[in-house]
Design a protein around this motif. Structure first.
Motif, PDB file in Angstrom:
ATOM      1  N   SER A   8      41.669  37.513  27.340  1.00 47.30           N
ATOM      2  CA  SER A   8      42.882  36.694  27.507  1.00 47.30           C
ATOM      3  C   SER A   8      43.300  36.020  26.211  1.00 47.30           C
ATOM      4  CB  SER A   8      42.684  35.649  28.607  1.00 47.30           C
ATOM      5  OG  SER A   8      41.670  34.738  28.256  1.00 47.30           O
ATOM      6  N   ASP A  43      37.480  32.648  40.051  1.00 44.66           N
ATOM      7  CA  ASP A  43      37.443  31.689  38.938  1.00 44.66           C
ATOM      8  C   ASP A  43      38.458  32.008  37.849  1.00 44.66           C
ATOM      9  OD1 ASP A  43      35.332  30.302  40.131  1.00 44.66           O
ATOM     10  OD2 ASP A  43      33.823  31.523  39.108  1.00 44.66           O
ATOM     11  N   THR A  44      38.852  33.278  37.730  1.00 44.09           N
ATOM     12  CA  THR A  44      39.724  33.680  36.626  1.00 44.09           C
ATOM     13  C   THR A  44      41.135  34.080  37.044  1.00 44.09           C
ATOM     14  OG1 THR A  44      39.021  36.004  36.753  1.00 44.09           O
ATOM     15  CG2 THR A  44      37.745  34.535  35.292  1.00 44.09           C
ATOM     16  N   ALA A  73      43.844  32.610  38.262  1.00 41.65           N
ATOM     17  CA  ALA A  73      44.999  31.822  37.811  1.00 41.65           C
ATOM     18  C   ALA A  73      45.288  32.057  36.333  1.00 41.65           C
ATOM     19  CB  ALA A  73      44.768  30.334  38.078  1.00 41.65           C
ATOM     20  N   LYS A  74      44.267  31.996  35.507  1.00 41.79           N
ATOM     21  CA  LYS A  74      44.456  32.205  34.066  1.00 41.79           C
ATOM     22  C   LYS A  74      44.883  33.642  33.774  1.00 41.79           C
ATOM     23  CE  LYS A  74      42.293  31.737  29.571  1.00 41.79           C
ATOM     24  NZ  LYS A  74      41.127  31.345  28.805  1.00 41.79           N
ATOM     25  N   THR A  75      44.265  34.591  34.461  1.00 44.55           N
ATOM     26  CA  THR A  75      44.602  35.998  34.244  1.00 44.55           C
ATOM     27  C   THR A  75      46.056  36.280  34.606  1.00 44.55           C
ATOM     28  OG1 THR A  75      42.328  36.711  34.622  1.00 44.55           O
ATOM     29  CG2 THR A  75      44.048  38.370  34.931  1.00 44.55           C
ATOM     30  N   SER A 122      48.537  34.177  34.874  1.00 41.72           N
ATOM     31  CA  SER A 122      49.411  33.432  33.970  1.00 41.72           C
ATOM     32  C   SER A 122      49.565  34.163  32.636  1.00 41.72           C
ATOM     33  CB  SER A 122      48.851  32.027  33.746  1.00 41.72           C
ATOM     34  OG  SER A 122      49.610  31.353  32.792  1.00 41.72           O
ATOM     35  N   THR A 123      48.460  34.623  32.098  1.00 46.89           N
ATOM     36  CA  THR A 123      48.500  35.340  30.820  1.00 46.89           C
ATOM     37  C   THR A 123      49.262  36.651  30.954  1.00 46.89           C
ATOM     38  OG1 THR A 123      46.395  34.362  30.137  1.00 46.89           O
ATOM     39  CG2 THR A 123      47.104  36.339  28.969  1.00 46.89           C
TER      40      THR A 123
END
Length: 105
Positions: free
Chosen positions: A53, A82-83, A85-87, A89-90
């Motif tokens: 990311s 765990d990932t 949301a960040k994934t 979003s990116t």
């Protein structure tokens, strides 16, 4: 190696730009660890799952399509609660990109 990997690096280091005479390039708005991971990918093709990311925006900026694709695939391969949301979003930031958009399929 950098010039062969990226058309952006090629233009910067082989053309009339300041970077060609100083052999320095200001990466700007990213962390040192992201730049280190990015360079490691270029030189060794090693990509740690947790680095994807951070490397994706740099690979996109420097137009290294195979690394953009690999980062997107790696992010999805390691998707977890765990990932997610960040994934998402990116990846959403790059959803219109011709290389990243197939990752969504």
């Amino acid at each position: 190696v950098l010039v062969a990997a990226s058309p952006v690096f090629a233009a910067a280091f082989m053309g009339p730009m300041r970077e060609a005479t100083t052999a320095k390039l200001d990466v700007g708005d990213t962390s040192a660890s992201a730049v280190e991971a990015f360079l490691r990918c270029i030189y060794t093709e090693a990509l740690e799952p947790g680095d994807a990311s951070a490397v994706l925006p740099l690979a996109h900026r420097y137009q290294i399509e195979r690394l953009v694709r690999r980062c997107g695939e790696e992010m999805l391969r390691n998707l977890s609660t765990d990932t997610v949301a960040k994934t998402m979003s990116t990846l959403r930031s790059f959803r219109e990109d011709k290389v990243v958009s197939p990752v969504w399929d």
